[in-house]
Structure formats: C-alpha cells, structure tokens
Scaffold this motif. Structure first.
Motif, mmCIF file in Angstrom:
data_model
loop_
_atom_site.group_PDB
_atom_site.id
_atom_site.type_symbol
_atom_site.label_atom_id
_atom_site.label_comp_id
_atom_site.label_asym_id
_atom_site.label_seq_id
_atom_site.Cartn_x
_atom_site.Cartn_y
_atom_site.Cartn_z
ATOM 1 N N GLU A 45 26.321 35.873 37.409
ATOM 2 C CA GLU A 45 27.665 35.757 36.871
ATOM 3 C C GLU A 45 28.359 37.103 36.941
ATOM 4 N N VAL A 46 29.532 37.073 37.530
ATOM 5 C CA VAL A 46 30.384 38.247 37.575
ATOM 6 C C VAL A 46 31.642 37.862 36.817
ATOM 7 N N GLU A 47 32.002 38.693 35.854
ATOM 8 C CA GLU A 47 33.193 38.405 35.058
ATOM 9 C C GLU A 47 34.407 38.271 35.970
ATOM 10 N N LYS A 48 35.264 37.309 35.680
ATOM 11 C CA LYS A 48 36.447 37.085 36.501
ATOM 12 C C LYS A 48 37.362 38.306 36.465
ATOM 13 N N PHE A 49 37.889 38.631 37.628
ATOM 14 C CA PHE A 49 38.847 39.735 37.719
ATOM 15 C C PHE A 49 40.242 39.167 37.543
ATOM 16 N N GLY A 50 40.962 39.721 36.577
ATOM 17 C CA GLY A 50 42.295 39.225 36.286
ATOM 18 C C GLY A 50 43.407 40.221 36.545
ATOM 19 N N GLY A 51 43.058 41.380 37.076
ATOM 20 C CA GLY A 51 44.066 42.370 37.395
ATOM 21 C C GLY A 51 44.235 43.455 36.343
ATOM 22 N N GLN A 52 43.735 43.242 35.129
ATOM 23 C CA GLN A 52 43.922 44.229 34.064
ATOM 24 C C GLN A 52 42.770 45.228 33.991
ATOM 25 N N ARG A 53 41.590 44.832 34.389
ATOM 26 C CA ARG A 53 40.422 45.711 34.282
ATOM 27 C C ARG A 53 40.199 46.480 35.573
ATOM 28 N N ASP A 54 39.114 47.207 35.612
ATOM 29 C CA ASP A 54 38.777 48.089 36.724
ATOM 30 C C ASP A 54 38.336 47.289 37.953
#
Length: 104
Positions: free
Chosen positions: A9-18
């Motif tokens: 599982e890789v946390e979803k990238f939403g544009g706010q994080r690194d």
C-alpha cells in the motif's frame, strides 16, 4: 531481483504532500513486484531522436503491453481523483509518470 507477490500500500498522492517521497515509494513497490522496467525510457536512436513514445516492441509485445496496463492501473489507484483527472489522457505509464514529474 525476482518479483514478489503481495500487497503493497502506497498512500494516495493528492498534490499537497511531498511528491518525491510518493514517487520513491511507488518505485520501490513496482520494483518489488517486478514492474519497474515499464518506467525505463527507450535510449535515444542513432540519429539523436528521443524515443519517449512507447517502442514498436512494446506496442506489439503482448506481455509488455499487459505490464504497462497493469502499472498504469496501479498508479491511477495510488492517486487522488483530482490528480487522476490531470493524467488520465495519457496512454502509457511513462506518459503518466512524466506528466506527474512536470507538474510536481
């Protein structure tokens, strides 16, 4: 390295994080699954033209096409809906990856 079956599982990238951290985790997961080769660019041809588009081999080799489709799905499932909308017009995994790198 032999591919490993399993769930990663890789946390979803939403544009706010690194983006760099998300990218690194995705590359690690793809490598463990034996799918990281899909993101390798074709070398430049002898005439110096960059062959960023999928090679004819990738277009005609059903195994490569299936692998590309699988990685595209994995990447889409690891992005927020907002980010998926920005890259869903891309037709290859490499195209999605490059679009994400340009934006983030």
């Amino acid at each position: 390295m032999e591919p490993t079956q399993g769930r990663f599982e890789v946390e979803k990238f939403g544009g706010q994080r690194d983006f760099g951290i998300w990218k690194h985790k995705m590359l690690c997961a793809l490598e463990i699954m034996g799918l990281d080769s899909v993101l390798e660019e074709e070398p430049k041809s002898e005439d110096g033209v960059d062959k960023s588009e999928p090679s004819n081999e990738a277009k005609t080799d059903p195994k490569k096409a299936q692998k590309d489709k699988r990685v595209m799905s994995l990447i889409h499932m690891s992005l927020s809906d907002q980010i998926v909308r920005k890259v869903m017009k891309e037709t290859t995994t490499l195209g999605i990856w490059k679009a994400l790198e340009r934006v983030y």
